[in-house]
Design a protein around this motif. Sequence first.
Motif, PDB file in Angstrom:
ATOM      1  N   ASP A 100       0.849  -1.187   0.000  1.00  0.00           N
ATOM      2  CA  ASP A 100       0.000   0.000   0.000  1.00  0.00           C
ATOM      3  C   ASP A 100       0.886   1.239   0.000  1.00  0.00           C
ATOM      4  OD1 ASP A 100      -2.247   1.581   0.050  1.00  0.00           O
ATOM      5  OD2 ASP A 100      -2.943   0.937   2.019  1.00  0.00           O
ATOM      6  N   LEU A 101       0.244   2.394   0.058  1.00  0.00           N
ATOM      7  CA  LEU A 101       0.931   3.673   0.134  1.00  0.00           C
ATOM      8  C   LEU A 101       0.561   4.361   1.441  1.00  0.00           C
ATOM      9  CD1 LEU A 101       0.172   5.097  -3.434  1.00  0.00           C
ATOM     10  CD2 LEU A 101       2.190   3.778  -2.728  1.00  0.00           C
ATOM     11  N   LEU A 102       1.516   5.009   2.056  1.00  0.00           N
ATOM     12  CA  LEU A 102       1.257   5.880   3.194  1.00  0.00           C
ATOM     13  C   LEU A 102       1.480   7.307   2.718  1.00  0.00           C
ATOM     14  CD1 LEU A 102       0.593   5.696   6.274  1.00  0.00           C
ATOM     15  CD2 LEU A 102       3.012   6.147   6.685  1.00  0.00           C
ATOM     16  N   VAL A 103       0.487   8.171   2.946  1.00  0.00           N
ATOM     17  CA  VAL A 103       0.561   9.559   2.488  1.00  0.00           C
ATOM     18  C   VAL A 103       0.140  10.477   3.628  1.00  0.00           C
ATOM     19  CG1 VAL A 103       0.123   8.958   0.072  1.00  0.00           C
ATOM     20  CG2 VAL A 103      -1.807   9.447   1.598  1.00  0.00           C
ATOM     21  N   LYS A 104       0.319  11.780   3.422  1.00  0.00           N
ATOM     22  CA  LYS A 104      -0.129  12.735   4.426  1.00  0.00           C
ATOM     23  C   LYS A 104      -1.656  12.734   4.506  1.00  0.00           C
ATOM     24  CE  LYS A 104       3.546  16.150   4.980  1.00  0.00           C
ATOM     25  NZ  LYS A 104       3.879  17.584   4.892  1.00  0.00           N
TER      26      LYS A 104
END
Length: 280
Positions: free
Chosen positions: A131-135
């Motif tokens: 997955d992606l971790l974003v602000k």
Amino acid sequence: MKLRKVSAAAATALVLALTATACGGDDGGDSNSGSGGGDKIKIGIKYDQPGLGLKEPDGSFSGFDVDVATYVAKELGYEPNQIEWVETKSADRENALSRGDVKIIAATYSITDERKQKVDFAGPYLLAHQDLLVKKDSDITKATDLNEKKLCSVAGSTSAQNVKDDFAPKAQLDQRGGYSECLAALQSGGVDALTTDDSILAGYAAQEQYKGQFKLAGLKLSNENYGIGVKKGDKATLDKVNAALEKMVSDKSWDKAVKENFGPANYKNEPAPKIGQIVQ
């Protein structure tokens, strides 16, 4: 005189036998015994993954893998104070089991056909996804949004390259020495996203200093079936660990562990997988 010598020898043998019997409790300390209940059991975990396997500053251990392994150990006959946690880095997991350094390994250990040639796997006990971790306020909602954006991952990991190859060919890869460095870069705006397994991302984002700052994009870029590694051919232990995992799910201890370790990062976990059910 000859009779007295024999009696003395017999007496000496009796003393030695009694001494050995008195010390016989040491035999129970073999952590590789399939029956459990010995003095110690050695369990391999990661030491540097918050939310999964982390060695705390005070020397204690925390995380989902730790909770799962502690539950399993209990079912094998070991109390928490009888567990000896052993750091097992990814590259050494198969060797640690084959050498007998540890009895089992719970360390974000994805079940793959290649690994199954060397070790046996109980579980899976968690289905994770890349997955992606974003602000928190990021407008990145899908992998293709990463074109022309900076994507961080750890040196040696294939996660970021997979995204570039399969979804966002114009993504700018930024490799760092560790996930903490990527998080700092994400926090400061030096990168736009961080990628690896969603369980690992959730664990990092749930740390006190990051709570409320990041979110998971909720993408399922891969399937990662986490299993507990057991020495190849040790069917007795394998069966007991599988039974323990089934019990952990049925009595809701599994749900509790997921919530406590991943909840703060808004981790939308998959339901507990069924034993032997590998999602490709």
